[in-house]
Scaffold this active site. Structure first.
Site, short mmCIF file in Angstrom:
data_model
loop_
_atom_site.label_atom_id
_atom_site.label_comp_id
_atom_site.label_asym_id
_atom_site.label_seq_id
_atom_site.Cartn_x
_atom_site.Cartn_y
_atom_site.Cartn_z
N HIS B 83 0.84 -1.20 0.00
CA HIS B 83 0.00 0.00 0.00
C HIS B 83 0.88 1.25 0.00
O HIS B 83 0.67 2.17 -0.80
CB HIS B 83 -0.93 -0.01 1.22
CG HIS B 83 -1.54 1.32 1.53
ND1 HIS B 83 -2.55 1.88 0.78
CD2 HIS B 83 -1.29 2.22 2.51
CE1 HIS B 83 -2.89 3.06 1.29
NE2 HIS B 83 -2.13 3.30 2.34
N ASP B 112 6.18 21.95 -26.47
CA ASP B 112 6.18 20.60 -25.90
C ASP B 112 7.26 20.56 -24.83
O ASP B 112 7.86 21.59 -24.51
CB ASP B 112 6.48 19.54 -26.99
CG ASP B 112 5.90 18.17 -26.61
OD1 ASP B 112 6.19 17.70 -25.50
OD2 ASP B 112 5.15 17.60 -27.42
N TRP B 148 7.13 0.05 3.93
CA TRP B 148 7.63 0.77 2.75
C TRP B 148 8.98 1.41 3.05
O TRP B 148 9.70 1.78 2.14
CB TRP B 148 6.62 1.81 2.26
CG TRP B 148 6.73 3.16 2.93
CD1 TRP B 148 6.13 3.53 4.09
CD2 TRP B 148 7.49 4.29 2.48
NE1 TRP B 148 6.48 4.81 4.40
CE2 TRP B 148 7.30 5.31 3.44
CE3 TRP B 148 8.30 4.55 1.37
CZ2 TRP B 148 7.90 6.57 3.31
CZ3 TRP B 148 8.90 5.80 1.27
CH2 TRP B 148 8.70 6.80 2.22
N SER B 176 12.92 6.31 -13.96
CA SER B 176 11.79 7.04 -14.53
C SER B 176 11.69 8.44 -13.93
O SER B 176 11.55 9.43 -14.64
CB SER B 176 10.51 6.25 -14.28
OG SER B 176 9.38 7.08 -14.45
N SER B 177 11.80 8.53 -12.59
CA SER B 177 11.68 9.82 -11.92
C SER B 177 12.80 10.76 -12.33
O SER B 177 12.59 11.95 -12.54
CB SER B 177 11.73 9.65 -10.41
OG SER B 177 10.60 8.98 -9.97
N HIS B 260 13.30 11.97 3.43
CA HIS B 260 12.67 13.22 3.81
C HIS B 260 12.46 14.16 2.63
O HIS B 260 11.36 14.65 2.44
CB HIS B 260 13.31 13.90 5.00
CG HIS B 260 12.31 14.85 5.59
ND1 HIS B 260 11.29 14.42 6.40
CD2 HIS B 260 12.07 16.14 5.32
CE1 HIS B 260 10.48 15.43 6.64
NE2 HIS B 260 10.92 16.49 6.01
N GLU B 262 11.97 13.22 -0.23
CA GLU B 262 10.88 12.55 -0.94
C GLU B 262 9.51 13.04 -0.44
O GLU B 262 8.58 13.22 -1.22
CB GLU B 262 11.00 11.03 -0.74
CG GLU B 262 9.79 10.20 -1.15
CD GLU B 262 9.55 10.18 -2.65
OE1 GLU B 262 10.48 10.51 -3.39
OE2 GLU B 262 8.41 9.85 -3.05
N TYR B 264 8.82 15.95 0.58
CA TYR B 264 8.55 17.26 -0.02
C TYR B 264 8.35 17.15 -1.53
O TYR B 264 7.67 17.98 -2.11
CB TYR B 264 9.65 18.24 0.35
CG TYR B 264 9.61 18.52 1.83
CD1 TYR B 264 8.40 18.85 2.44
CD2 TYR B 264 10.73 18.40 2.63
CE1 TYR B 264 8.31 19.05 3.80
CE2 TYR B 264 10.65 18.61 3.99
CZ TYR B 264 9.43 18.93 4.57
OH TYR B 264 9.35 19.12 5.92
N SER B 275 -1.63 27.16 -5.13
CA SER B 275 -1.31 28.56 -5.40
C SER B 275 -1.86 29.02 -6.74
O SER B 275 -1.92 30.22 -7.01
CB SER B 275 0.21 28.77 -5.38
OG SER B 275 0.74 28.36 -4.15
N HIS B 309 15.10 13.15 12.00
CA HIS B 309 13.96 13.25 12.90
C HIS B 309 13.04 12.03 12.75
O HIS B 309 12.14 11.84 13.55
CB HIS B 309 13.18 14.57 12.71
CG HIS B 309 12.46 14.71 11.42
ND1 HIS B 309 12.36 15.90 10.75
CD2 HIS B 309 11.77 13.83 10.66
CE1 HIS B 309 11.66 15.73 9.64
NE2 HIS B 309 11.30 14.49 9.56
N HIS B 310 13.29 11.21 11.73
CA HIS B 310 12.58 9.94 11.63
C HIS B 310 13.22 8.88 12.51
O HIS B 310 12.75 7.76 12.57
CB HIS B 310 12.58 9.44 10.17
CG HIS B 310 11.90 10.38 9.22
ND1 HIS B 310 10.57 10.28 8.92
CD2 HIS B 310 12.36 11.44 8.52
CE1 HIS B 310 10.23 11.24 8.06
NE2 HIS B 310 11.31 11.95 7.81
N THR B 335 6.70 27.05 5.89
CA THR B 335 5.39 26.44 5.65
C THR B 335 4.29 27.36 6.16
O THR B 335 3.25 27.53 5.50
CB THR B 335 5.29 25.07 6.35
OG1 THR B 335 6.50 24.35 6.08
CG2 THR B 335 4.13 24.27 5.84
N LYS B 338 3.57 30.13 3.76
CA LYS B 338 2.72 29.74 2.64
C LYS B 338 1.25 29.75 3.04
O LYS B 338 0.40 30.27 2.31
CB LYS B 338 3.11 28.34 2.13
CG LYS B 338 4.53 28.30 1.59
CD LYS B 338 4.79 27.06 0.76
CE LYS B 338 4.23 27.26 -0.61
NZ LYS B 338 5.21 27.65 -1.61
N ARG B 457 2.04 1.33 15.17
CA ARG B 457 1.61 1.15 13.79
C ARG B 457 2.03 -0.24 13.30
O ARG B 457 2.79 -0.93 13.96
CB ARG B 457 2.21 2.24 12.89
CG ARG B 457 3.72 2.24 12.87
CD ARG B 457 4.27 3.50 12.23
NE ARG B 457 4.12 3.47 10.78
CZ ARG B 457 4.97 4.07 9.94
NH1 ARG B 457 6.01 4.73 10.41
NH2 ARG B 457 4.78 4.01 8.65
#
Lengths: 383, 532
Positions: B83, B112, B148, B176-177, B260, B262, B264, B275, B309-310, B335, B338, B457
Site C-alpha cells: 500500500h 512541448d 515501505w 523514470s523519476s 525526507h 521525498e 517534499y 497557489s 527526525h525519523h 510552511t 505559505k 503502527r
C-alpha cells in the site's frame, strides 16, 4: 418505527459497551508514573495548545473571508498582493514561538540523556518475537513471551482484559530506584516501549542503546514493540511490574531459587509422558508462532515439522538445530532461551506429536551434558 | 505574415506542423506529445491509486475489530508495505508528473517538453516497474513484508526471496523519476516564451522546478541504498549486517536522506497547484508571490537537513537529537508563510466555491492540521511517545491524503475542462468533495487518539482499549474509498460529455493555459506567445 430505531440504537450502544467493558474512549497521552513522563506529557500539552491557538486564529480569518468575502454577497476583489512588512512579521512571530517551544524541549531531552548514577542495570534484548531480560550482577536471566491464548486471537474464545498486553513473566523492577536499561537485539531491529515510563528506545543488533527510568508508583505498566520486526511484531508486548524495593529483593531471591530448581529438574529422570506434557506447553508458548500449533509451519520461511526429515531423522541433528539455530534463517538458537528440561521436553514432543511417532525420548541429562560439553569446548577454543 | 515566411523557408516540414494524433494503440505507445504522455501518467496514477486503495481497505477491514479475522499477519504486513509503495511511487508521484507534462509547456508558452522521446521512455518503463512489484504478491514467500521504509536487516537477512524483484522495481521507478525531472528542468530553463522571466513563472511551474532538483538529488541515494541491500543479500557484503561488522542504522540514515526530501517531492507540487487555484476563485492575485517562491526553496533546502527526525529513537547522541529537532522545527516557518499567504489571498477577494476551490480550501485546513502534528513530532522528547504509533500514521496521512491527493484532485478538476473541452458537472463534483472530506476525517482523525493512547503502527491486531476508534476509522476508510468511484465517474463522464467549455474556463483564471482553446489543441504554442 420509533421502537425499531431505539432498539437498533441500543443494540449499537450495547455492542460498543459489551465489546469493550474495559475500555474508555482513551483520547490522550498518559501522564505516566515518572518525573520524565510527566514533563513529556506537559510538553505535549503545551505544544498542543499552542497549535490549537494558531489554528483558531488562522482558520478564523479564513472562515471570516469565506463568509464575508464571497462573490454571492457582492464582494468585490481588492487589489493588494504584496506587503514586505507583513511577510517579515509572520516570519518572525512563528520563529519566536518555536524558540519558546525549543527551550523546555531541550531541557527535558538533556534530562532523558543522563543515565548516570543508576542503581540497577537491566539488559533488554529483542528477539523475534519476545524480550529477554538480564539483571546484570544479579544472575537473573529470562525470556518474556506473549501469554494471550491463541484461541482469543483467532476469536474462538472471549478476549480477556489485557488481550495482547500480557506475558508469561513480567519485568519486575523496584520503585524509587534509578534503573539503567541497556537495549540490544538478537536478529532484527525492535523497539522497547512503555508509555507510562515515556521510554521508547530501539533495540538494534550490534548496538547497545541506553535509557533510564525511575518509577514512582508501584503497578503494572504495559507496552509493546514499536518497530516492525516481522510477522509477529504485533504479538510481543512489554509488561513492567513495579514493586517497592523490599518486595523487589524478595522477588530476586525467589527468582534465583526458581532458576536453581529448573537446573535441578534436569538432573532427575523423566518419563515420556512427563516430557510430552511439558513439551507441549513449551511448544505452544515458544515454537507455535512460526511452526504453527499443529506443526504444519508456514513454508518456505517456517518449515513444517510434521513428517519433517529433521524431526524424524537423526536425533543429534534435531537437537543441534534447536540448541544452535540455523544460520541465515529465522530459526533461533534456543540454548539460552529454555532450560535443559524444557529443551529435552520440546524436542521429545516434536518427535512424538501430530503423527510423528519415533517413540524416542530425549533425556534432560543428555541436554545438560551437551550444554556443558559445548561450554568447555568454547573455553578451550578461547584459550 | 511571419507564418507565411516560415512556411516558405522550411516548406518540407509543413506537414509535420499541424498533424493530429496517430491512430490506434500506436498513438499511446510511441507518442512524444506532452499532452498524451500527461494523460498516460494520470490514468496510470489513477489505476495505482485504486489498487493501493483496495489494499488500504483490506488493512482497515482487518482492523475493524480486535482479533484476526480476514488475513494472516504475514499477509497484513505485505499489504501495509505494498500500500505504501504503490501510493508513494505509483499514485502520488506519477500524478504530479502527469500534471507537469500537461500544464508546464502550456503555462510557459512552450510547444512541448524539451526532451519528448525521453518523456515517452520515462513513462513507459513505469508499468513494467509496477508489474514486477505487484507480481511479488504471487511469489513463493510472498511480497515484501518489511514496510515501505524497508529497514535492514528485516529487509535483507530476514526478507522473503521476492525482495530482489522489489529492488529491481525501485531501480526502474528511480530511473523514470530522474528522467522526468531532467525533462522538467530542461523545459522550464530553456523553453519559456519570450518575456516569461523566472519571476513571472506560475507557482506550479516554480514548485515543480524545485521538486525536480530534489528528485535528481535524492533518487540516486535511494538507488544506492537498495543496491547496498542487493549486495548484502546476494554478494556477501555486510553493509547493514552487524554480524559482519556492518551497521543497521546506516541503512536508516541513507534511506531517510532520500526519504525526507521525498516527502517534499510529494507536497511541493501540491503547494503549486493550490497557489494556482486559490487566486482564480478569489479573483485576486496571489498574495506574496516572491515570498512563496523563497518559502518553497527554503523548504527544499531544509529538507536535506532534517532526515534523522525519523530516527529519534535509534540512540543518536544528544547533540544529534538537538540539531535535528531544531532544524525540523524551522520548517514550520516557511510552511507557515505559505499558509498565511493563501489565507491573505482569500482575504477581501471575491470568492466562489466551485469543486476545485472546495478541494483547495480543504487542503489548506487539513494540510495545516497535518503540519501541526508534524511540529509536535519534531519535539524529540515527546516524539519518543509518538514515534511508530498511529499518531504518526495520522500525521502523514493528513499531509498526504487531504494534502497531496486533495491537491491532485483539485488540479484535475481545475484543468479537466481545458483537457476535455467540457465543463464540470458541479453537482457531482460537490458530492465527491463532501463525501471525501467527511470520509477522510472520520478515517484519520481518530488515529491521533489511538496513537496517543498507545497503539503501535503496522500491527494486524490490537489491545481492546483501541477498539472503538479503530472501528470508526475503518468505517471512515470505506466511506472515503468508495467515494473515489465518484471521482472516476466524474472524470470519465467529463471526457465523454458536458457543456462546451470556453478558453478561459474559470472567470478569475490568469495564465497562458487559459489563452488556448478548450479542449487544448494537440499542438499548442508552436509559435511562442509574447508575455508582457
Amino acid at each position: 418505527m420509533g421502537t425499531i430505531r431505539i432498539t437498533t440504537c441500543s443494540f449499537m450502544l450495547s455492542l460498543l459497551l459489551v465489546g469493550n467493558a474495559q475500555a474508555a474512549w482513551t483520547l490522550n497521552l498518559t501522564p505516566g508514573v515518572t518525573e520524565i513522563s510527566r514533563s513529556v506529557y506537559n510538553l505535549h500539552m503545551t505544544i498542543f495548545w499552542i497549535c490549537v491557538a494558531i489554528g483558531v486564529v488562522v482558520f478564523s480569518i479564513m472562515f471570516w473571508s469565506i463568509f464575508h468575502h464571497r462573490k454571492s454577497r457582492g464582494a468585490k476583489a481588492h487589489n493588494f498582493h504584496e506587503h514586505t512588512l507583513v511577510e517579515v512579521i509572520w516570519t518572525l512571530i512563528p520563529l519566536g514561538i518555536l524558540v519558546a517551544m525549543a527551550v523546555p524541549a531541550t531541557a527535558t531531552l538533556i534530562k532523558m540523556y543522563d543515565p548516570s548514577d543508576a542503581e540497577l542495570d537491566v539488559q533488554i534484548t529483542g528477539y523475534q518475537w519476545k524480550w529477554r531480560y538480564q539483571y546484570l550482577d544479579q544472575e537473573i536471566d529470562f525470556f518474556s513471551n506473549l501469554s494471550t491464548p491463541r484461541e482469543q486471537i483467532s476469536n474462538e474464545a472471549q478476549k480477556q482484559a489485557h488481550y495482547l498486553l500480557e506475558v508469561d513473566r513480567h519485568l519486575v523492577l523496584p520503585t524509587d530506584t534509578k534503573i539503567r536499561l541497556l537495549l540490544t537485539a538478537n536478529d532484527v531491529i525492535h523497539s522497547w516501549w512503555v508509555p507510562a515510563l515515556a521510554v521508547k528506545k530501539d533495540a538494534i543488533p550490534g548496538f547497545i542503546n541506553e535509557a533510564w527510568t525511575r518509577i514512582e508508583e508501584p503497578g503494572i505498566y504495559r507496552g509493546q514493540c514499536a518497530e516492525l520486526c516481522g510477522v509477529d511484531h504485533g504479538f510481543m508486548p512489554v509488561v513492567v511490574e513495579a514493586v517497592p524495593p523490599a518486595e523487589f529483593e524478595q522477588w530476586l531471591a525467589d527468582a534465583r531459587a526458581q532458576q536453581d530448581a529448573a537446573a535441578a529438574a534436569a538432573g532427575r529422570s523423566w518419563t515420556l509422558e512427563e516430557l510430552m506434557t511439558e513439551g507441549e506447553q513449551v511448544y505452544q508458548r515458544v515454537c507455535a508462532a512460526c511452526h504453527q500449533p499443529n506443526g504444519t509451519g508456514m513454508p518456505p520461511a517456517f518449515p513444517a515439522l510434521v513428517n519433517s526429515p529433521v524431526v524424524l531423522g537423526d536425533v543429534e541433528r534435531h537437537i543441534d538445530i534447536v540448541l544452535n539455530g540455523v544460520q541465515g534463517s529465522a530459526m533461533q538458537a534456543f540454548r539460552e532461551q529454555l532450560s535443559a528440561a524444557e529443551l529435552a521436553a520440546v524436542i521429545t514432543y516434536e518427535r512424538n506429536a501430530w503423527g510423528n511417532n519415533t517413540g524416542e525420548a530425549v533425556a534432560p541429562s543428555r541436554i545438560v551434558q551437551l550444554l556443558q560439553g559445548d561450554g568447555q569446548s568454547e573455553q578451550e577454543g578461547g584459550q | 505574415m511571419s507564418t507565411l515566411e516560415t512556411t516558405t523557408v522550411t516548406g518540407e516540414q509543413h506537414e509535420s506542423h499541424h498533424h493530429g494524433p496517430a491512430a490506434g494503440i500506436g498513438r499511446w505507445l510511441f507518442t512524444t506529445n506532452h499532452k498524451d504522455i500527461g494523460s498516460l501518467y494520470l490514468w496510470f496514477s489513477l489505476l495505482m491509486f485504486l489498487t493501493g486503495g483496495v489494499m488500504a481497505l483490506l488493512i482497515r477491514a482487518e482492523l475493524f475489530q480486535p482479533g484476526l479475522q480476514l488475513v494472516e499477519p504475514g499477509f497484513f504486513n505485505q499489504m501495509t508495505t505494498m500500500h505504501g509503495l504503490i501510493m508513494v511511487f505509483g499514485a502520488v508521484m506519477p500524478a504530479f508528473v502527469g500534471l507537469a507534462n500537461w500544464m508546464i509547456p502550456m503555462m510557459i508558452g512552450a510547444p512541448d517538453m524539451a526532451l519528448p522521446r525521453m518523456n515517452n521512455w520515462s513513462f513507459w518503463i513505469l508499468p513494467f516497474a509496477f508489474a514486477i512489484l505487484i507480481s511479488t504478491l504471487f511469489m513463493d514467500g510472498g511480497a515484501p513484508n518489511f514496510g515501505w521504509t524497508f529497514y535492514a536487516p528485516l529487509s535483507t537477512t530476514y526478507a522473503p526471496p521476492s525482495v530482489t524483484y522489489f529492488i529491481f522495481a525501485i531501480h526502474i521507478m528511480g530511473i523514470s523519476s530522474i528522467m522526468g525531472a531532467i525533462n522538467i528542468i530542461a523545459t522550464i530553463l530553456n523553453m519559456r516564451a519570450p518575456g516569461m522571466t523566472m519571476m513571472k513563472l506560475p507557482l506550479f511551474v516554480w514548485s515543480w522546478l524545485i521538486t525536480a532538483f530534489l528528485l535528481i538529488a535524492v533518487m540516486p541515494v535511494l538507488a544506492g541504498v537498495v543496491t547496498m541491500m542487493l549486495m548484502d543479500i546476494h554478494f556477501g557484503t555486510s553493509f547493514f549486517n552487524a554480524a559482519g561488522g556492518g551497521d543497521p542504522v546506516l541503512f536508516q540514515h541513507v534511506f531517510w536522506f532520500f526519504g525526507h526530501p521525498e516527502v517534499y517531492i510529494m507536497i511541493l507540487p501540491a503547494f503549486g497547484i493550490i497557489s494556482q487555484i486559490i487566486p482564480t476563485f478569489s479573483r485576486k492575485r496571489l498574495f506574496g508571490y516572491a515570498s512563496m517562491v523563497y518559502a518553497t526553496a527554503s523548504i527544499a533546502i531544509l529538507s536535506f537537513l532534517v532526515w534523522a527526525h525519523h530516527m529519534f529513537t535509534v540512540g543518536m547522541p544528544l547533540v544529534g537529537e538537538l540539531f535535528f529537532m531544531f532544524a525540523t522545527m524551522l520548517i514550520a516557518v516557511p510552511t507557515g508563510v505559505k499558509v498565511f499567504n493563501w489565507v491573505t489571498t482569500m482575504f477581501r477577494g471575491s470568492l466562489t466555491f466551485e469543486t476545485p476551490m472546495l478541494f483547495a480550501i480543504a487542503f489548506v485546513v487539513l494540510f495545516t492540521i497535518g503540519g501541526f502534528s508534524g511540529l509536535m513530532l519534531a519535539i524529540a522528547p515527546v516524539d519518543f511517545q509518538y514515534h511508530d504509533t498511529y499518531f504518526v500514521v495520522a500525521h502523514f496521512h493528513y499531509v498526504l491524503v487531504p494534502g497531496a491527493i486533495f491537491a491532485i484532485m483539485a488540479g484535475t478538476y481545475y484543468w479537466l475542462p481545458k483537457w476535455t473541452g467540457h465543463q464540470l458537472n458541479e453537482c457531482m463534483g460537490r458530492w465527491h468533495f463532501w463525501l471525501s472530506f467527511i470520509g477522510v476525517n472520520i478515517t484519520f482523525f481518530p488515529m491521533h487518539f489511538i496513537g496517543l493512547a498507545g497503539m503501535p503502527r503496522r500491527i494486524p491486531d490490537y489491545a481492546l482499549q483501541f477498539a472503538d476508534f479503530n472501528m470508526v476509522a475503518s468505517i471512515g476508510a470505506f466511506i472515503f474509498g468508495f467515494s473515489q468511484l465518484l471521482f472516476v465517474w466524474n472524470v470519465i463522464h467529463n471526457v465523454r460529455s458536458g457543456e462546451a467549455a470556453p478558453a478561459r474556463v474559470w472567470e478569475g483564471a490568469e495564465g497562458l493555459e487559459w489563452e488556448v482553446a478548450s479542449p487544448a489543441p494537440y499542438h499548442t504554442f508552436t509559435t511562442p506567445p509574447r508575455v508582457e
